[in-house]
Design a protein around this motif. Structure first.
Motif, PDB file in Angstrom:
ATOM      1  N   PRO A   1       2.437  -3.073   7.985  1.00  0.00           N
ATOM      2  CA  PRO A   1       1.507  -2.496   7.020  1.00  0.00           C
ATOM      3  C   PRO A   1       1.630  -3.151   5.651  1.00  0.00           C
ATOM      4  O   PRO A   1       2.686  -3.650   5.275  1.00  0.00           O
ATOM      5  CB  PRO A   1       1.917  -1.035   6.948  1.00  0.00           C
TER       6      PRO A   1
ATOM      7  N   MET B   1      -2.532   5.124  -0.736  1.00  0.00           N
ATOM      8  CA  MET B   1      -2.062   4.871   0.622  1.00  0.00           C
ATOM      9  C   MET B   1      -1.695   6.168   1.349  1.00  0.00           C
ATOM     10  O   MET B   1      -1.879   6.252   2.565  1.00  0.00           O
ATOM     11  CB  MET B   1      -0.874   3.904   0.626  1.00  0.00           C
TER      12      MET B   1
ATOM     13  N   ILE C   1      -3.621   6.825   4.793  1.00  0.00           N
ATOM     14  CA  ILE C   1      -2.896   7.023   6.050  1.00  0.00           C
ATOM     15  C   ILE C   1      -3.355   8.321   6.725  1.00  0.00           C
ATOM     16  O   ILE C   1      -3.521   8.361   7.950  1.00  0.00           O
ATOM     17  CB  ILE C   1      -1.366   7.035   5.823  1.00  0.00           C
TER      18      ILE C   1
ATOM     19  N   THR D   1      -2.650  -2.931   7.323  1.00  0.00           N
ATOM     20  CA  THR D   1      -2.368  -1.506   7.556  1.00  0.00           C
ATOM     21  C   THR D   1      -3.266  -0.957   8.649  1.00  0.00           C
ATOM     22  O   THR D   1      -2.810  -0.257   9.554  1.00  0.00           O
ATOM     23  CB  THR D   1      -2.562  -0.700   6.257  1.00  0.00           C
TER      24      THR D   1
END
Length: 125
Positions: A6, A80, A84, A38
């Motif tokens: 990632p 992030m 995610i 990622t």
């Protein structure tokens, strides 16, 4: 091909990129390029999937990337962290779709034909 790790994305930088994208100063491609590792490696990290699955998931996300990025609201949490969570939700949706289509293909390929049914009936009688 070695599976990519990632990205280590700078929060300030990616938030500025998103702001510039929304204002029309930056192309979506630049954000995708920044997040590509990622996205690609996500199925491998969460579901231990192979490279084919990683590629399929990457395509799945690319189709939805404009909507994903446009839905981002500047928050106090890191980008992030938010991304995610979004990837995880999309991964589960993608996985359900993959599982359904594989089961459907199996059922279609193994569907009994009228000849098979007749043969089985004759054997039973």
């Amino acid at each position: 091909m070695e599976l990519l790790k990632p990205d280590n994305v700078n929060d300030y930088e990616i938030k500025n990129m998103i702001k510039n994208y929304i204002s029309g100063e930056l192309d979506l491609y630049e954000i995708i390029k920044k997040l590509s590792k990622t996205i690609y490696s996500f199925p491998r990290l969460i579901g231990k999937m192979n490279e084919d699955a990683c590629s399929d998931f990457f395509e799945y996300i690319l189709v939805r990337m404009q909507k994903i990025i446009s839905s981002y609201k500047q928050m106090s949490c890191k980008f992030m962290t938010w991304f995610i969570v979004v990837l995880r939700r999309h991964y589960f949706n993608w996985y359900k779709i993959q599982t359904r289509s594989e089961n459907r293909e199996f059922a279609i390929l193994n569907r009994p034909t009228s000849e098979n049914i007749n043969e089985e009936l004759v054997d039973i009688l």
